[in-house]
Scaffold this motif. Structure first.
Motif, PDB file in Angstrom:
ATOM      1  N   ILE A  63       4.945   0.609  -8.313  1.00 29.94           N
ATOM      2  CA  ILE A  63       5.930   1.697  -8.215  1.00 29.94           C
ATOM      3  C   ILE A  63       5.816   2.555  -9.465  1.00 29.94           C
ATOM      4  N   PRO A  64       5.433   3.823  -9.333  1.00 27.87           N
ATOM      5  CA  PRO A  64       5.069   4.642 -10.491  1.00 27.87           C
ATOM      6  C   PRO A  64       6.140   4.742 -11.578  1.00 27.87           C
TER       7      PRO A  64
ATOM      8  N   GLY B 211       7.712  -9.483  -9.505  1.00 30.74           N
ATOM      9  CA  GLY B 211       8.333  -8.393 -10.258  1.00 30.74           C
ATOM     10  C   GLY B 211       7.295  -7.559 -10.988  1.00 30.74           C
ATOM     11  N   ARG B 212       6.304  -8.225 -11.588  1.00 33.86           N
ATOM     12  CA  ARG B 212       5.246  -7.507 -12.310  1.00 33.86           C
ATOM     13  C   ARG B 212       4.425  -6.636 -11.354  1.00 33.86           C
ATOM     14  N   GLU B 213       4.188  -7.156 -10.149  1.00 31.15           N
ATOM     15  CA  GLU B 213       3.406  -6.398  -9.175  1.00 31.15           C
ATOM     16  C   GLU B 213       4.186  -5.180  -8.683  1.00 31.15           C
ATOM     17  N   PHE B 214       5.486  -5.328  -8.439  1.00 29.63           N
ATOM     18  CA  PHE B 214       6.313  -4.169  -8.099  1.00 29.63           C
ATOM     19  C   PHE B 214       6.249  -3.128  -9.218  1.00 29.63           C
TER      20      PHE B 214
ATOM     21  N   GLU C 225       0.809  -1.221   0.000  1.00 28.92           N
ATOM     22  CA  GLU C 225       0.000   0.000   0.000  1.00 28.92           C
ATOM     23  C   GLU C 225       0.844   1.274   0.000  1.00 28.92           C
ATOM     24  N   GLU C 226       2.152   1.150   0.189  1.00 26.53           N
ATOM     25  CA  GLU C 226       3.014   2.331   0.279  1.00 26.53           C
ATOM     26  C   GLU C 226       3.871   2.570  -0.960  1.00 26.53           C
ATOM     27  N   LEU C 227       3.962   1.579  -1.836  1.00 32.80           N
ATOM     28  CA  LEU C 227       4.924   1.662  -2.935  1.00 32.80           C
ATOM     29  C   LEU C 227       4.626   2.807  -3.903  1.00 32.80           C
TER      30      LEU C 227
ATOM     31  N   LYS D  97       9.038   8.017  -5.610  1.00 26.12           N
ATOM     32  CA  LYS D  97       9.105   8.930  -6.765  1.00 26.12           C
ATOM     33  C   LYS D  97      10.345   8.703  -7.626  1.00 26.12           C
ATOM     34  N   GLN D  98      11.382   8.108  -7.055  1.00 19.57           N
ATOM     35  CA  GLN D  98      12.645   7.946  -7.769  1.00 19.57           C
ATOM     36  C   GLN D  98      12.518   6.929  -8.911  1.00 19.57           C
TER      37      GLN D  98
END
Length: 259
Positions: free
Chosen positions: A217-218, A210-213, A185-187, A191-192
């Motif tokens: 992560i924007p 890996g796909r979920e990360f 819920e925090e990923l 911003k980096q």
């Protein structure tokens, strides 16, 4: 590999090369040898730093992902590193994620490979068995696509750790902490620019992780490597270094030209 292990206060670490800081965080059964090819390749253009994480030195109450993150934060502050490219494998990736969420100001980019933080199988279906060398050998081999990557030296290292009662207790504590500390819920706060390098045959943090990360992560990009398990920087170092170099080179360009 004969790198000088430096010591400052309670911190032990390797620091090789000059340039922007590339800081590497190893995993639960990680060793400095895990990063040998990476260090050799990147020390020509970067200051490559590997803190030796106190996996078995913290008291049991601080033997957690958060406890390791606090250690890394104090290490970075003590050394005064800025504009850090933070790279973590497995549990080290989890520590890196926690750090960038708590202290993003010094981090220029994030690199994760086989990271926990969303899902992991850990040691598989059971905790490590003390004194059973064949069991440890098979479990270590499962980390890789090619079982031969689990050299006798590596298996011996893992066996020594798992044959020590106190170390096994701390391994279990860290593994349970990693499972509890889900960052899904925090990923989206990261911003980096983030690079994800995943083995297509990773059985510890499978490809869907890996796909979920990548989804959560924007500003992230995902690269899969075939015939590769949980530690791409060890098993396919040339492919890993090529992907990482391409990512870091893009970051050197003026912002307007980054695709």
């Amino acid at each position: 590999m004969n790198y000088e292990i430096k010591q400052q206060d309670k911190f032990r670490f390797i620091e090789e090369g000059q340039g922007e800081t590339l800081l590497l965080l190893h995993g639960l059964f990680g060793a400095l040898s895990n990063f040998e090819d990476l260090i050799e390749h990147f020390k020509r253009n970067y200051k490559v730093v590997v803190p030796i994480l106190p996996l078995f030195d913290l008291d049991i109450f601080h033997t957690t992902v958060s406890g390791l993150e606090k250690y890394v934060h104090k290490f970075i502050e003590m050394r005064g590193y800025q504009q850090i490219h933070l790279l973590g494998n497995s549990l080290g990736g989890h520590v890196a994620l926690l750090h960038i969420l708590k202290h993003p100001e010094r981090i220029k980019s994030l690199i994760l490979t086989g990271s926990s933080g969303l899902f992991e199988n850990g040691m598989g279906d059971s905790y490590p068995k003390r004194g059973d060398y064949d069991y440890i050998k098979k479990k270590t081999e499962l980390t890789f696509y090619d079982p031969a990557t689990a050299t006798k030296e590596l298996v011996d290292e893992v066996f020594e750790i798992t044959n020590n009662r106190i170390k096994v207790i701390k391994i279990i504590a860290l593994a349970k902490s990693a499972i509890r500390n889900n960052l899904g819920e925090e990923l989206n706060q990261i911003k980096q620019p983030t690079l994800l390098i995943w083995g297509n045959n990773d059985s510890v943090t499978p490809p869907f992780v890996g796909r979920e990360f990548n989804r959560l992560i924007p500003n992230s990009e995902l690269h899969f490597v075939d015939k590769c398990g949980h530690a791409p920087m060890m098993e396919v170092p040339e492919a890993f270094n090529e992907i990482l170099a391409g990512f870091l080179n893009k970051l050197k360009k003026p912002a307007a030209t980054i695709a």
